[in-house]
Design an enzyme around this catalytic site. Structure first.
Site, short mmCIF file in Angstrom:
data_model
loop_
_atom_site.label_atom_id
_atom_site.label_comp_id
_atom_site.label_asym_id
_atom_site.label_seq_id
_atom_site.Cartn_x
_atom_site.Cartn_y
_atom_site.Cartn_z
N GLY A 14 7.60 7.76 -37.38
CA GLY A 14 8.03 8.72 -37.95
C GLY A 14 8.88 8.82 -39.21
O GLY A 14 9.57 9.79 -39.80
N ASN A 16 7.47 9.18 -42.45
CA ASN A 16 7.20 10.28 -43.11
C ASN A 16 7.70 11.75 -42.66
O ASN A 16 7.92 12.56 -43.60
CB ASN A 16 5.68 10.52 -43.17
CG ASN A 16 4.97 9.71 -44.32
OD1 ASN A 16 5.22 10.03 -45.32
ND2 ASN A 16 4.02 8.85 -43.68
N LEU A 87 -2.05 10.53 -34.16
CA LEU A 87 -3.63 9.78 -34.18
C LEU A 87 -4.76 10.61 -33.58
O LEU A 87 -5.91 10.30 -33.70
CB LEU A 87 -3.31 8.45 -33.41
CG LEU A 87 -2.35 7.44 -33.92
CD1 LEU A 87 -2.23 6.18 -33.36
CD2 LEU A 87 -2.84 7.11 -35.30
N LEU A 89 -7.49 13.50 -32.29
CA LEU A 89 -8.23 14.36 -33.11
C LEU A 89 -7.48 15.83 -32.67
O LEU A 89 -7.25 16.08 -31.61
CB LEU A 89 -9.71 14.47 -32.76
CG LEU A 89 -10.49 13.47 -33.63
CD1 LEU A 89 -12.06 13.88 -32.90
CD2 LEU A 89 -10.81 13.77 -34.85
N ILE A 90 -7.55 16.79 -33.66
CA ILE A 90 -7.04 18.02 -33.60
C ILE A 90 -7.96 18.88 -32.86
O ILE A 90 -9.22 18.75 -33.66
CB ILE A 90 -6.62 18.56 -34.88
CG1 ILE A 90 -5.44 17.72 -35.43
CG2 ILE A 90 -6.28 20.24 -34.55
CD1 ILE A 90 -4.09 17.93 -34.51
N ASN A 104 -3.39 16.36 -43.39
CA ASN A 104 -3.26 15.25 -43.04
C ASN A 104 -3.02 14.22 -44.09
O ASN A 104 -3.47 14.34 -45.35
CB ASN A 104 -4.54 14.75 -42.09
CG ASN A 104 -4.20 13.24 -41.32
OD1 ASN A 104 -3.18 13.06 -40.80
ND2 ASN A 104 -5.46 12.64 -41.73
N HIS A 106 -3.42 10.02 -44.83
CA HIS A 106 -4.28 8.86 -44.52
C HIS A 106 -3.85 7.78 -45.29
O HIS A 106 -3.73 8.08 -46.68
CB HIS A 106 -5.85 9.31 -44.49
CG HIS A 106 -6.58 7.96 -44.05
ND1 HIS A 106 -6.83 8.03 -42.73
CD2 HIS A 106 -7.31 7.11 -44.71
CE1 HIS A 106 -7.51 6.79 -42.53
NE2 HIS A 106 -7.91 6.28 -43.41
N ASP A 147 -11.22 12.64 -40.52
CA ASP A 147 -10.92 12.18 -42.11
C ASP A 147 -12.10 12.66 -42.95
O ASP A 147 -12.18 11.97 -44.05
CB ASP A 147 -10.88 10.52 -42.02
CG ASP A 147 -9.76 10.04 -41.29
OD1 ASP A 147 -8.70 10.77 -41.31
OD2 ASP A 147 -9.66 8.88 -40.92
#
Length: 195
Positions: A14, A16, A87, A89-90, A104, A106, A147
């Site tokens: 965490g 970020n 991590l 998938l939404i 997001n 990356h 992504d």
């Protein structure tokens, strides 16, 4: 002025997340109102709690439960979602509920080194193995395909052949610390223009 509530989704330590909370703390307009993790042991939750931000845990069954997630986000009047090292998938129902309101970060220069399994050290190991002369971070819109959403911003840093995987990770992380909050703010300003 209307307050815009942001939810930050995280899976790991965490850094970020903490950086975003601190960046927006003085803002009268944007508020990091909730931190959600799929892992109860994620250190990001501790960081958020120390900074007085409410937290919630949503393992896979809850994350994929529309009534649970929509209710949780409504409870905190969330209008925008930032994935900061999240991590899973939404689920599509969240993308539908927040159209062009989920972004997001990356840790590579997409479209290279993206997709399933490409997260954290896996990305930096792949960059090293390929002998890349640069790496960087990408901020993009979230779509149902991992992504693959439209890019919002990219920042690059040069690599040397002697850089270790750890060196690559650190160089990329410095870009995140410097630029990610500013990109989030820019997107928020464009999404919620002051009338």
């Amino acid at each position: 002025m209307e307050k815009i509530n942001i939810a930050i989704f995280v899976s790991g330590s965490g850094s970020n997340c903490e950086n975003l909370i601190k960046y927006f703390e003085p803002s009268s307009r944007y508020c990091c109102a909730l931190v959600v993790s799929n892992k109860p042991e994620a250190y990001a939750l501790t960081r958020a709690e120390r900074l007085g931000v409410p937290t919630a845990v949503a393992p896979k069954p809850q994350l994929n439960d529309a009534s649970f997630m929509i209710s949780l986000l409504q409870q905190y009047d969330i209008q925008f979602i930032v994935l900061a090292g999240f991590l899973p998938l939404i689920p599509n129902f969240l993308i539908d509920a927040f159209p062009r309101r989920i972004i997001n970060i990356h840790p590579a220069l997409l479209p290279k080194y993206g997709g399933k399994g490409m997260w954290g050290h896996h990305v930096h190991e792949a960059v090293k193995a390929a002998g890349e002369e640069e790496t960087g971070m990408t901020v993009h819109w979230v779509t149902p395909v991992c992504d693959s959403g439209e890019m919002i911003a990219q920042y690059k840093v040069a690599l040397s052949p002697t850089d270790t995987v750890e060196d690559i990770a650190e160089k990329e992380h410095q870009l995140e610390m410097q630029y990610f909050p500013k990109v989030v703010e820019q997107v928020l300003n464009e999404t919620f223009p002051i009338s």
